[in-house]
Design a protein around this motif. Structure first.
Motif, mmCIF file in Angstrom:
data_model
loop_
_atom_site.group_PDB
_atom_site.id
_atom_site.type_symbol
_atom_site.label_atom_id
_atom_site.label_comp_id
_atom_site.label_asym_id
_atom_site.label_seq_id
_atom_site.Cartn_x
_atom_site.Cartn_y
_atom_site.Cartn_z
ATOM 1 N N ALA A 186 -52.058 45.565 -42.101
ATOM 2 C CA ALA A 186 -51.214 45.405 -43.285
ATOM 3 C C ALA A 186 -50.172 44.310 -43.061
ATOM 4 N N VAL A 189 -51.744 40.904 -43.465
ATOM 5 C CA VAL A 189 -51.947 40.535 -44.867
ATOM 6 C C VAL A 189 -50.680 39.905 -45.423
ATOM 7 N N ASP A 190 -49.558 40.598 -45.307
ATOM 8 C CA ASP A 190 -48.308 40.078 -45.881
ATOM 9 C C ASP A 190 -47.829 38.828 -45.156
ATOM 10 N N ALA A 258 -47.217 53.793 -47.040
ATOM 11 C CA ALA A 258 -47.068 52.419 -47.510
ATOM 12 C C ALA A 258 -48.190 51.527 -46.975
ATOM 13 N N ILE A 259 -48.590 51.764 -45.730
ATOM 14 C CA ILE A 259 -49.719 51.022 -45.160
ATOM 15 C C ILE A 259 -50.975 51.276 -45.984
ATOM 16 N N GLU A 261 -51.154 52.067 -49.161
ATOM 17 C CA GLU A 261 -51.045 51.357 -50.433
ATOM 18 C C GLU A 261 -51.325 49.871 -50.268
ATOM 19 N N ARG A 262 -50.864 49.289 -49.156
ATOM 20 C CA ARG A 262 -51.082 47.848 -48.946
ATOM 21 C C ARG A 262 -52.553 47.549 -48.720
ATOM 22 N N HIS A 263 -53.223 48.394 -47.951
ATOM 23 C CA HIS A 263 -54.659 48.205 -47.731
ATOM 24 C C HIS A 263 -55.405 48.263 -49.056
ATOM 25 N N SER A 265 -54.303 47.982 -52.214
ATOM 26 C CA SER A 265 -53.954 46.966 -53.204
ATOM 27 C C SER A 265 -54.563 45.614 -52.852
ATOM 28 N N PHE A 266 -54.586 45.267 -51.573
ATOM 29 C CA PHE A 266 -55.175 43.982 -51.194
ATOM 30 C C PHE A 266 -56.691 44.007 -51.352
ATOM 31 N N SER A 269 -57.486 43.474 -54.918
ATOM 32 C CA SER A 269 -56.984 42.254 -55.537
ATOM 33 C C SER A 269 -58.020 41.146 -55.456
#
Length: 276
Positions: A186, A189-190, A258-259, A261-263, A265-266, A269
């Motif tokens: 994660a 990614v950011d 949160a990790i 959600e980031r996985h 969402s990316f 996307s």
């Protein structure tokens, strides 16, 4: 003496394990996936099973009917449902293995389901990516009969290490590791998206290399971005289980959530890893 193995779930892990085990002498493999009922994807999966000399079962009951070992290889959020569907068709002579990346509490919930008919339950924790190595991937096992079942499967080329007669130790080990690995993914990614937008990627990579000279940060960033894009939805389910585990320990599971959600969402996307 022949061994009959059934897989519930015919995704990446189920396909790879089933294909490799089906090549072993005196081993028969059957598989069932809910997508078998899909008129288009079901045909493709069943053909793949046929090509790999694996029996495509018509139902969970059909898959479990003659199996000595039933292996659940679904997604983390489907582990309990798969166990509920299998439970009525399991008998005392059978062993049900859950290799999904779920919390210790979820593993125990699965165990409660499958033990109703007297079947033995074993948890598996897959400790590395299965791509490439397949059944030789390191696996931790737990449960009252973990030792004997692990020995039996290791004779087929698997690499299973029993760690406890109790359910939960193997899965906790896996999920604690996942907090680090999925957390790094994660971050990558950011970091990559932000550094490319700012036009500072080369400078940041150079700085990271100075601080941690043993790591190829350019490769790590690209590889982890690709993994999240390809597997992020499934890994998000795993990290939600990690968050659940942390909360069960009386700790704050918000970072793991949160990790997750980031996985997800990316993965959902339109962003793609840069070739830079």
């Amino acid at each position: 003496m022949s061994l009959q193995i059934a897989f519930i779930g015919y995704g990446e892990v189920g396909q790879l394990f089933a294909r490799q085990l089906a090549t072993k002498a005196d081993v028969r493999v059957s598989v069932y996936d809910i997508l078998f009922d899909d008129p288009i994807r079901g045909r493709e999966l069943k053909q793949r099973a046929s090509d790999d000399k694996v029996h495509a079962a018509d139902s969970v009951a059909d898959a479990c009917a003659t199996a000595d070992i039933v292996i659940s290889a679904v997604t983390a959020d489907s582990a309990i449902m798969a166990a509920r569907q299998a439970a009525p068709h399991l008998r005392p002579r059978q062993t049900y293995i859950d290799l999904n990346s779920v919390s210790p509490a979820t593993k125990r919930d699965v165990a409660d389901q499958v033990r109703q008919g007297g079947a033995a339950f074993i948890e598996f924790a897959v400790m590395a990516p299965v791509s490439g190595v397949g059944i030789e991937v390191p696996i931790l096992s737990g449960g009252a009969t973990a030792e004997t079942t692990s020995v039996r499967l290791n004779k087929l080329g698997m690499k299973i290490t029993p760690v406890s007669s109790e359910i939960g130790t193997a899965s906790a080990t896996k999920l604690c590791r996942s907090i680090v690995i999925k957390g790094m993914e994660a971050l990558m990614v950011d970091f990559t998206l932000a550094a490319e937008k700012a036009g500072v990627m080369p400078a940041v990579l150079a700085s990271l290399t100075v601080s941690y000279p043993g790591m190829d940060w350019d490769h790590i960033a690209k590889a982890m971005m690709s993994r999240v894009k390809q597997h992020g939805v499934r890994r998000a389910a795993e990290m939600r289980e990690a968050s659940r585990m942390i909360a069960e320990f009386g700790l704050d599971g918000s970072l793991a959530a949160a990790i997750a959600e980031r996985h997800e969402s990316f993965a959902r996307s339109g962003s793609e890893p840069s070739s830079t």
